[in-house]
Design a protein around this motif. Structure first.
Motif, PDB file in Angstrom:
ATOM      1  N   ALA A 134      12.884   1.925   0.226  1.00  0.00           N
ATOM      2  CA  ALA A 134      11.951   1.857  -0.906  1.00  0.00           C
ATOM      3  C   ALA A 134      10.717   2.727  -0.697  1.00  0.00           C
ATOM      4  CB  ALA A 134      11.530   0.410  -1.159  1.00  0.00           C
ATOM      5  N   VAL A 135      10.302   2.905   0.543  1.00  0.00           N
ATOM      6  CA  VAL A 135       9.075   3.673   0.773  1.00  0.00           C
ATOM      7  C   VAL A 135       9.347   5.166   0.990  1.00  0.00           C
ATOM      8  CG1 VAL A 135       7.810   1.661   1.642  1.00  0.00           C
ATOM      9  CG2 VAL A 135       9.045   3.139   3.257  1.00  0.00           C
ATOM     10  N   LYS A 136      10.600   5.556   0.912  1.00  0.00           N
ATOM     11  CA  LYS A 136      10.890   6.997   0.967  1.00  0.00           C
ATOM     12  C   LYS A 136      10.424   7.626  -0.341  1.00  0.00           C
ATOM     13  CE  LYS A 136      15.155   6.643   3.630  1.00  0.00           C
ATOM     14  NZ  LYS A 136      16.595   6.449   3.366  1.00  0.00           N
ATOM     15  N   PRO A 137       9.619   8.681  -0.272  1.00  0.00           N
ATOM     16  CA  PRO A 137       9.118   9.289  -1.511  1.00  0.00           C
ATOM     17  C   PRO A 137      10.260   9.645  -2.462  1.00  0.00           C
ATOM     18  CG  PRO A 137       8.009  10.222   0.395  1.00  0.00           C
ATOM     19  CD  PRO A 137       9.097   9.356   0.925  1.00  0.00           C
ATOM     20  N   GLY A 138      10.130   9.258  -3.692  1.00  0.00           N
ATOM     21  CA  GLY A 138      11.116   9.618  -4.712  1.00  0.00           C
ATOM     22  C   GLY A 138      12.307   8.695  -4.816  1.00  0.00           C
ATOM     23  N   TYR A 139      12.617   7.965  -3.764  1.00  0.00           N
ATOM     24  CA  TYR A 139      13.841   7.164  -3.736  1.00  0.00           C
ATOM     25  C   TYR A 139      13.911   6.141  -4.867  1.00  0.00           C
ATOM     26  CZ  TYR A 139      17.491   4.049  -1.951  1.00  0.00           C
ATOM     27  OH  TYR A 139      18.619   3.281  -1.820  1.00  0.00           O
ATOM     28  N   LEU A 140      12.888   5.316  -4.948  1.00  0.00           N
ATOM     29  CA  LEU A 140      12.885   4.196  -5.891  1.00  0.00           C
ATOM     30  C   LEU A 140      12.921   4.691  -7.337  1.00  0.00           C
ATOM     31  CD1 LEU A 140      12.816   1.178  -5.468  1.00  0.00           C
ATOM     32  CD2 LEU A 140      10.326   1.248  -5.544  1.00  0.00           C
ATOM     33  N   ILE A 141      12.072   5.666  -7.606  1.00  0.00           N
ATOM     34  CA  ILE A 141      11.972   6.213  -8.956  1.00  0.00           C
ATOM     35  C   ILE A 141      13.294   6.829  -9.400  1.00  0.00           C
ATOM     36  CG2 ILE A 141      10.960   8.232 -10.128  1.00  0.00           C
ATOM     37  CD1 ILE A 141       9.305   5.677 -10.195  1.00  0.00           C
ATOM     38  N   LYS A 142      13.903   7.571  -8.510  1.00  0.00           N
ATOM     39  CA  LYS A 142      15.173   8.207  -8.841  1.00  0.00           C
ATOM     40  C   LYS A 142      16.238   7.135  -9.119  1.00  0.00           C
ATOM     41  CE  LYS A 142      18.438  11.602  -7.217  1.00  0.00           C
ATOM     42  NZ  LYS A 142      19.130  12.039  -6.010  1.00  0.00           N
ATOM     43  N   LEU A 143      16.226   6.134  -8.276  1.00  0.00           N
ATOM     44  CA  LEU A 143      17.189   5.042  -8.422  1.00  0.00           C
ATOM     45  C   LEU A 143      17.053   4.368  -9.790  1.00  0.00           C
ATOM     46  CD1 LEU A 143      19.188   3.288  -6.536  1.00  0.00           C
ATOM     47  CD2 LEU A 143      17.280   1.696  -6.414  1.00  0.00           C
TER      48      LEU A 143
ATOM     49  N   ASN B 222       0.830  -1.199   0.000  1.00  0.00           N
ATOM     50  CA  ASN B 222       0.000   0.000   0.000  1.00  0.00           C
ATOM     51  C   ASN B 222       0.870   1.257   0.000  1.00  0.00           C
ATOM     52  OD1 ASN B 222      -2.295   1.601   0.095  1.00  0.00           O
ATOM     53  ND2 ASN B 222      -2.363   1.560   2.329  1.00  0.00           N
ATOM     54  N   LEU B 223       1.947   1.223   0.761  1.00  0.00           N
ATOM     55  CA  LEU B 223       2.857   2.371   0.809  1.00  0.00           C
ATOM     56  C   LEU B 223       3.494   2.612  -0.557  1.00  0.00           C
ATOM     57  CD1 LEU B 223       4.610   1.563   4.219  1.00  0.00           C
ATOM     58  CD2 LEU B 223       2.823   3.271   3.804  1.00  0.00           C
ATOM     59  N   LEU B 224       3.860   1.538  -1.220  1.00  0.00           N
ATOM     60  CA  LEU B 224       4.471   1.674  -2.542  1.00  0.00           C
ATOM     61  C   LEU B 224       3.462   2.224  -3.552  1.00  0.00           C
ATOM     62  CD1 LEU B 224       6.593  -1.624  -2.604  1.00  0.00           C
ATOM     63  CD2 LEU B 224       7.488   0.720  -2.620  1.00  0.00           C
ATOM     64  N   PHE B 225       2.232   1.752  -3.443  1.00  0.00           N
ATOM     65  CA  PHE B 225       1.180   2.294  -4.311  1.00  0.00           C
ATOM     66  C   PHE B 225       1.111   3.815  -4.130  1.00  0.00           C
ATOM     67  CE2 PHE B 225      -1.737  -0.465  -6.707  1.00  0.00           C
ATOM     68  CZ  PHE B 225      -1.220  -1.716  -6.415  1.00  0.00           C
ATOM     69  N   GLN B 226       1.096   4.245  -2.878  1.00  0.00           N
ATOM     70  CA  GLN B 226       0.952   5.675  -2.607  1.00  0.00           C
ATOM     71  C   GLN B 226       2.058   6.510  -3.248  1.00  0.00           C
ATOM     72  OE1 GLN B 226       0.500   6.204   1.656  1.00  0.00           O
ATOM     73  NE2 GLN B 226      -1.074   4.617   1.718  1.00  0.00           N
ATOM     74  N   ILE B 227       3.281   6.021  -3.156  1.00  0.00           N
ATOM     75  CA  ILE B 227       4.356   6.857  -3.688  1.00  0.00           C
ATOM     76  C   ILE B 227       4.581   6.662  -5.182  1.00  0.00           C
ATOM     77  CG2 ILE B 227       5.615   7.071  -1.489  1.00  0.00           C
ATOM     78  CD1 ILE B 227       7.626   5.040  -2.721  1.00  0.00           C
ATOM     79  N   LEU B 228       4.025   5.605  -5.755  1.00  0.00           N
ATOM     80  CA  LEU B 228       4.312   5.333  -7.169  1.00  0.00           C
ATOM     81  C   LEU B 228       3.148   5.620  -8.115  1.00  0.00           C
ATOM     82  CD1 LEU B 228       6.261   1.945  -6.809  1.00  0.00           C
ATOM     83  CD2 LEU B 228       7.238   4.164  -7.432  1.00  0.00           C
ATOM     84  N   GLU B 229       1.925   5.669  -7.588  1.00  0.00           N
ATOM     85  CA  GLU B 229       0.794   5.641  -8.532  1.00  0.00           C
ATOM     86  C   GLU B 229       0.632   6.919  -9.356  1.00  0.00           C
ATOM     87  OE1 GLU B 229      -2.681   4.413  -6.378  1.00  0.00           O
ATOM     88  OE2 GLU B 229      -2.442   5.953  -4.851  1.00  0.00           O
TER      89      GLU B 229
END
Lengths: 436, 436
Positions: free
Chosen positions: B347-356, B258-265
Motif C-alpha cells: 500500500a505504501v509503494k508510490p502509485g500502487y494503491l491508486i493504480k489498483l 503518514n506514509l499514505l498521506f504522502q503518497i496520496l495527498e
C-alpha cells in the motif's frame, strides 16, 4: 316439518360444521408444515444456529471404505459371510459411515445432503483406523516384494491424491472437511496435510498442538468392548473394591501401570490382572467390571483407553490415573460426577489409592452409579440417540469457527508474524490432587 | 315446532358446536405451549443446540452503569436533561445494557432470566469504555488530592471486589461471564483477572494471546459515527475515487497513515484530510464518504477503527490497510465481498494503491455496494435485527466451549506441563498482497 326431519337437519348441520372445523384446523396444520424448517424454528425460538448442519459424505472409491474391510478379511483367510466391520475399539468410522448411509435418518443433528453445493461440511469416510491394522502381523519379505501386501501408507497417500482432485477440498483449504482417525496412529503420514479439517479422534497423544485441539476437533469415545451392565445401581453384587485387567507394561505415560500393579496386587479386595485382548479376557473383564465398585483406568501408550468406556457401561466407577487425558463430550458431561480422578504422583504412593477408595461411602458410590446410568447412552454407538448423534452434534458446534476460519484465511494479507497465527483457549487451572 | 323454533335450535346447535370446535382447537394449542421449549424444538428438527441461551444480567451497583454516565456529565458541568449515554464509538455497552433491560424482548438469540440459577451465562454490564473517559482531561492536582476526581482504576478494582463476593463468579472460575470492554484500554488494569470470561471487544491490540482470542471472545463493530447512506447503489454521485479523513499521526501500526498521506495527498481524485473528531468533521466525513467510491481504512494505534464501519454504512467500499485487523462476525460475513484488503508494504509503494483502485470496473464497485447493502444491518446497533442480536448470537455460539472449559477445569489434576495448557485454532495462511 316433523321431529325426524328436524333431527336430520340438525345431524346434517352438525356434520357439516364439524367438517368445516376439521378443514379449518387442518388448514392451520398444513400451513405450518409448509414453512421451511429454519423459519418454523424462528417462530418458536431464536434465530440462532438452529437449522441442522448439512453434511455431504464423499462417495470415496470403495477401496477406502468397504474395501478396507475386505482387505482385512482377505489378510485373515478371506471373507466368511457378509462384509461386516470387525469388532474393535476404533469402530466409530464404521458407525458414522453406516449412519450417513442409512435410509430415513431422522432426529440427527446433521442432515445428509446429496448435492455438495448445499453442504456446510464434507465427511471423508476413509476407514483410517482399520486400514492401520489390515495386516495381522508383519508380512513376509516375499509378499512385500510381490506388492501383494496391503499398504496403509499408500492408502493414506492415495486419499490425499484423490482429495486434491476435488474442488470442494481446495475451495476452503480443507477447513470444512471432517476426518475420522480414532486410532492414535491413524492418518499419521498425512495428518499434517489434513490438519485444517475437523478430526474425530480419541486422543491427542501423537499430534502436535497445531494439528489437533479441543477447539477444532472432536474427542470420540472408544467403542466399549465388553457387554453393558443392564442391572440397576447397587453394591450388593459388587464385592470387589477395584478391578483392572489389561497390559501391565506400556510405554511413556503407561509406565504408571507397572507401578500400580506393584502397590495394588497384594490387596485383598482388589483384582488386578495382566491380560491381552481376547474373547475370553473380555468375558473375564465383563465379569470383573460388573462385580466391582471401582474400575482402574491408567494411561496406556497414549492418555486414553477403551477401558474407561467399558467401566462406564458397566456402572463401575472409573478411577482415572491419566494426567493428560481428554474426555469425550465434556461440554455436556461433568466427569467429576461419574469418575474419580487421581494424579499419577499421588496414585503411586503406597496405600494412597486404596485408602481413598475404601473411604468412599456406599451412598456416594450409588450416586456415582446413578450418574453413570444417566450418561451411559453417550457411550453406546448403537443407541439411536447415542454416540453417533452426539458426535454429529459436536461437529455441528464447530461450524461457526469453521466458517470464520474459511472467511478469514482468504483475506489475510502478507505480514510479519512474530509467532504462529493461533487463536487459543487456555486453562490456568493449576490442578488438584484428587477429586473426591 | 314452528320454523322459528327450528331456526333457533339450529342456531343454538351451531353456536354450541363452533364453541366445542374452538375449545378443541385451543386444547391442542395449549397442550403444545405447555411442552418445554427444548422438547418442542425436538418435535420439529434436530436435538442440537437450538434452545436460546439464557443470560442473567447482574444488578450491579448503579455506579458501574448509569452512574458512569452521571459522572461523565458531572465532569462536564452537570446533566442537561435526562440521563443519556454520550454518543461515541464505544457505545456497545449502552446498547447491550438497554437491550437486556428492555421489556418484551422477542426474537433475540438470548433469553434474559431473572433467576441466576437458570442462567447459562452472566452478563456484567459495567460501562468500562465510558468509565475510561469520564475525566475530560487530566484533572488538577487539588481535585485529585481532595479525592473529588472519578477514578476509572478504582472502578475497575471495585468491580472485581464486587464480583469476588458473588457465588456465581467463583463457581465456574469466571468462564461463563461476559464482559464488554470495547475501548482497547477498557478494563486494562483487571483484564488478567477476568480473562476467562467472554470479552466483547473491538480489538486484540492491547491484549495477550492468553487473555483474548477469536475462539473465546467476540469482536464487536464500533458504532458508526456518521449517518448511514440511505440511497441506492450507484457511482454517479460518487465522483471521488478515495476518501480519508482522520488523524494523520498515530503510534505503532498507525504510522502507515503518514506514509499514505504522502503518497496520496497530491492525487486529483483522492480526498485525504487530517482532522480530529468533532461534530463538524463528522458532517464533512459523511459528505465525503457518501460521495466517494472507496474509503481508506488504515490502522490506528491498534488495528481496528470505527472508520471501517462508517464506510460500510456509507456504501463506500472500505480499503483496509491494517495487516493485523480482526473483523466482527466473520463467520457470517465474507469481507472480501465488501472490502478491498491491501497489505501495508504494498500500500505504501508510490502509485500502487491508486493504480489498483482506478483499475476497478464500475460493475465491480456496484457489486461491492450491493453486498455492503446486504450486510449493513450487522453494523446498525439500533436496528432491531442488527448488531445487538448478532453479538448475542456470537455469545451463544461460545456456550459449548464455555461448558467444556468449566467441566474440564474442575477435574484437571496436578501435572507437569512443558507449555501452557492451551487449545488452539491456527491459520497456516501465508497471506496475499491484495484481494481484488
Amino acid at each position: 316439518m316433523g321431529r325426524k326431519s328436524i333431527f336430520k337437519t340438525l345431524t346434517l348441520a352438525t356434520i357439516l360444521i364439524l367438517f368445516a372445523c376439521y378443514a379449518f384446523f387442518n388448514t392451520f396444520k398444513l400451513a405450518e408444515s409448509e414453512i421451511p424448517i429454519a423459519s418454523r424454528e424462528n417462530l418458536i425460538s431464536s434465530p440462532s444456529n438452529s437449522a441442522p448442519v448439512k453434511i455431504y459424505m464423499y462417495d470415496l472409491p470403495r477401496k477406502f471404505t468397504l474395501g478396507v474391510i475386505k482387505s482385512y478379511a482377505t489378510a485373515r483367510g478371506g471373507l466368511k459371510g457378509p462384509l461386516t466391520y470387525p469388532g474393535n475399539q476404533h469402530s466409530a468410522e464404521w458407525y458414522l459411515f453406516s449412519d450417513l448411509t442409512r435410509e430415513g435418518r431422522v432426529g440427527s443433528p446433521v442432515t445428509r445432503v446429496l448435492d455438495p453445493e448445499e453442504a456446510d461440511v464434507f465427511y471423508v469416510p476413509f476407514f483410517s483406523s482399520l486400514s492401520l491394522v489390515v495386516n495381522p502381523i508383519r508380512p513376509g519379505n516375499g509378499e512385500v516384494q510381490k506388492g501383494l501386501v496391503y499398504s496403509d501408507e499408500e492408502m493414506q497417500e492415495g486419499l490425499i491424491q484423490w482429495l486434491e482432485e476435488q474442488g470442494y477440498w481446495r475451495r476452503n483449504n480443507g477447513w470444512d472437511h471432517v476426518f475420522v482417525c480414532q486410532d492414535p496412529n491413524a492418518l499419521y503420514k498425512v495428518v499434517e496435510r489434513v490438519k485444517n479439517g475437523v478430526l474425530l479422534l480419541s486422543d491427542f497423544g501423537r499430534l502436535g498442538g497445531n494439528q489437533a485441539s479441543l477447539v477444532k476437533d472432536v474427542i470420540l469415545p472408544y467403542s466399549h468392548r465388553i457387554r453393558s451392565f443392564d442391572g440397576d445401581v447397587g453394591v450388593e453384587s459388587r464385592k470387589s473394591l477395584l478391578f483392572f485387567m489389561g497390559n501391565r507394561y506400556r510405554k511413556e505415560g503407561g509406565k504408571v501401570r507397572n507401578l500400580l500393579f506393584q502397590i495394588l496386587e497384594n490387596e485383598d479386595d482388589v483384582t488386578i490382572k495382566h491380560g491381552a485382548q481376547s474373547r475370553e479376557s473380555r468375558r473375564a473383564a465383563s465379569q470383573g467390571m460388573h462385580t466391582s465398585k471401582f474400575c482402574l483406568h491408567p494411561a496406556g501408550d497414549t492418555p486414553s483407553a477403551c477401558r474407561l468406556f467399558d467401566a462406564i457401561v458397566s456402572l463401575c466407577v472409573p478411577v482415572i490415573v491419566s494426567d493428560y487425558i481428554e474426555l469425550p463430550f465434556e461440554d455436556v458431561i461433568d466427569y467429576r460426577k461419574i469418575a474419580v480422578f487421581v494424579d499419577t504422583k499421588s496414585a503411586v504412593k503406597p496405600g494412597y489409592l486404596i485408602k481413598l477408595l475404601r473411604g468412599v461411602s456406599t451412598e456416594r458410590i450409588l450416586k456415582f452409579q446413578q450418574e453413570l446410568k444417566k450418561v451411559k447412552r453417550y457411550f453406546e454407538y448403537e443407541d439411536p440417540n447415542g454416540t453417533v448423534n452426539e458426535i454429529w452434534r459436536q461437529v455441528s458446534q464447530k461450524l461457526p469457527l469453521i466458517k470464520l476460519m474459511i472467511n478469514r484465511d482468504k483475506r489475510i494479507v502478507t505480514r510479519d508474524l512474530p509467532e504462529p497465527d493461533c487463536s487459543c483457549l487456555c486453562s490456568n487451572q493449576s490442578g488438584i490432587d484428587t477429586i473426591l
